[in-house]
Motif scaffolding. Structure first.
Motif, PDB file in Angstrom:
ATOM      1  N   UNK A 234       8.826   8.668   3.392  1.00 43.08           N
ATOM      2  CA  UNK A 234       8.624  10.360   3.169  1.00 43.08           C
ATOM      3  C   UNK A 234       8.459  10.695   4.716  1.00 43.08           C
ATOM      4  N   UNK A 235       8.600  11.922   5.012  1.00 46.91           N
ATOM      5  CA  UNK A 235       8.463  12.570   6.535  1.00 46.91           C
ATOM      6  C   UNK A 235       6.759  12.287   6.841  1.00 46.91           C
ATOM      7  N   UNK A 236       6.495  11.926   7.963  1.00 41.20           N
ATOM      8  CA  UNK A 236       5.518  12.049   8.556  1.00 41.20           C
ATOM      9  C   UNK A 236       4.413  12.989   8.177  1.00 41.20           C
ATOM     10  N   UNK A 237       3.188  12.631   7.535  1.00 39.21           N
ATOM     11  CA  UNK A 237       2.119  13.620   7.000  1.00 39.21           C
ATOM     12  C   UNK A 237       1.184  13.899   8.424  1.00 39.21           C
TER      13      UNK A 237
ATOM     14  N   UNK B 112      -5.907   7.371   5.431  1.00 41.99           N
ATOM     15  CA  UNK B 112      -6.748   8.145   4.499  1.00 41.99           C
ATOM     16  C   UNK B 112      -6.095   9.364   4.256  1.00 41.99           C
ATOM     17  N   UNK B 113      -5.783  10.130   5.321  1.00 36.31           N
ATOM     18  CA  UNK B 113      -5.392  11.497   5.261  1.00 36.31           C
ATOM     19  C   UNK B 113      -3.910  11.586   4.423  1.00 36.31           C
ATOM     20  N   UNK B 114      -3.199  10.588   4.770  1.00 36.55           N
ATOM     21  CA  UNK B 114      -1.733  10.607   3.965  1.00 36.55           C
ATOM     22  C   UNK B 114      -2.053  10.178   2.582  1.00 36.55           C
TER      23      UNK B 114
ATOM     24  N   UNK C 120       4.306   7.921   3.793  1.00 33.57           N
ATOM     25  CA  UNK C 120       4.105   6.996   2.680  1.00 33.57           C
ATOM     26  C   UNK C 120       5.471   6.685   2.336  1.00 33.57           C
ATOM     27  N   UNK C 121       5.609   5.523   1.529  1.00 37.36           N
ATOM     28  CA  UNK C 121       6.880   4.912   1.281  1.00 37.36           C
ATOM     29  C   UNK C 121       7.136   5.278  -0.273  1.00 37.36           C
ATOM     30  N   UNK C 122       8.329   6.270  -0.498  1.00 40.27           N
ATOM     31  CA  UNK C 122       8.785   6.697  -1.922  1.00 40.27           C
ATOM     32  C   UNK C 122       9.271   5.610  -2.691  1.00 40.27           C
TER      33      UNK C 122
ATOM     34  N   UNK D 210       0.959  -1.274  -0.016  1.00 38.55           N
ATOM     35  CA  UNK D 210      -0.081   0.206  -0.139  1.00 38.55           C
ATOM     36  C   UNK D 210       0.866   1.352   0.007  1.00 38.55           C
ATOM     37  N   UNK D 211       2.161   0.983  -0.056  1.00 38.33           N
ATOM     38  CA  UNK D 211       3.161   2.250   0.109  1.00 38.33           C
ATOM     39  C   UNK D 211       2.880   3.170   1.085  1.00 38.33           C
ATOM     40  N   UNK D 212       2.721   2.637   2.389  1.00 35.10           N
ATOM     41  CA  UNK D 212       2.507   3.585   3.628  1.00 35.10           C
ATOM     42  C   UNK D 212       3.185   3.172   4.713  1.00 35.10           C
ATOM     43  N   UNK D 213       3.496   3.719   5.593  1.00 35.58           N
ATOM     44  CA  UNK D 213       4.324   3.358   7.009  1.00 35.58           C
ATOM     45  C   UNK D 213       3.402   3.849   8.190  1.00 35.58           C
ATOM     46  N   UNK D 214       3.558   3.256   9.323  1.00 34.63           N
ATOM     47  CA  UNK D 214       2.997   3.725  10.661  1.00 34.63           C
ATOM     48  C   UNK D 214       3.988   3.675  11.442  1.00 34.63           C
ATOM     49  N   UNK D 215       4.242   4.689  12.660  1.00 35.84           N
ATOM     50  CA  UNK D 215       5.499   4.327  13.638  1.00 35.84           C
ATOM     51  C   UNK D 215       4.689   4.381  14.967  1.00 35.84           C
TER      52      UNK D 215
END
Length: 168
Positions: free
Chosen positions: A66-69, A92-94, A58-60, A37-42
């Motif tokens: 990428x920096x946290x949105x 969803x916001x990201x 998101x993952x580039x 899904x090209x996303x990350x959570x920490x």
């Protein structure tokens, strides 16, 4: 604290995505990567008891992050389903921030600034009407056909000389 973060992140990852990677980051937090899904959570410690800083991004291309949105402080004693709801909202916001703005009324741009007004042209007005069609076609051009014919001739000559030519 790391054990609690790791356990929560593992459960959360299982609820959010089938395919995921959970690993420790340098600052002592835990990252969940969803490559598909090209996303990350920490989840990172905040200093408060049973609280964590939840960030999403998101993952580039190439796998870099990428920096946290978006980020929010969450209570780790909350059920995993509630944490998953918060994560889904953040993801969803990201995703919405990653979508390019289209058209003049698309809203604020990625940098948070309003879109620029279109420049107004000074001078005589252009005639409105149907646009001329483009001259290029998607069909094979004459040069390409010539190359194909020459390659075909070369292959036919080779086949004739190997299999059907005079037996010198």
């Amino acid at each position: 604290m790391y054990g609690q973060l790791r356990e929560t992140a593992t459960e959360l990852a299982g609820v959010l995505w089938r395919e995921h990677t959970v690993y420790r980051e340098r600052g002592g937090g835990v990252v969940i990567r969803g490559e598909h899904v090209r996303r990350w959570i920490s989840l990172a410690p905040t200093g408060g008891k049973d609280q964590a800083l939840l960030r999403a991004g998101r993952l580039l291309d190439g796998g870099t992050t990428a920096p946290a949105r978006t980020e929010v402080v969450v209570d780790l004693t909350a059920p995993v389903s509630e944490l998953a709801t918060v994560c889904r909202r953040m993801l969803a916001e990201v995703a919405a921030a990653a979508e390019p703005a289209t058209g003049p009324g698309a809203g604020p741009s990625r940098a948070g600034r309003p879109p620029k007004e279109p420049k107004r042209r000074k001078g005589p007005k252009r005639r409105k009407g149907p646009k001329a069609p483009k001259a290029r076609s998607r069909h094979t051009g004459a040069g390409s056909w010539m190359v194909l014919v020459l390659v075909g001739i070369a292959v036919a000559a080779w086949v004739y000389s190997v299999f059907g030519g005079p037996g010198y």
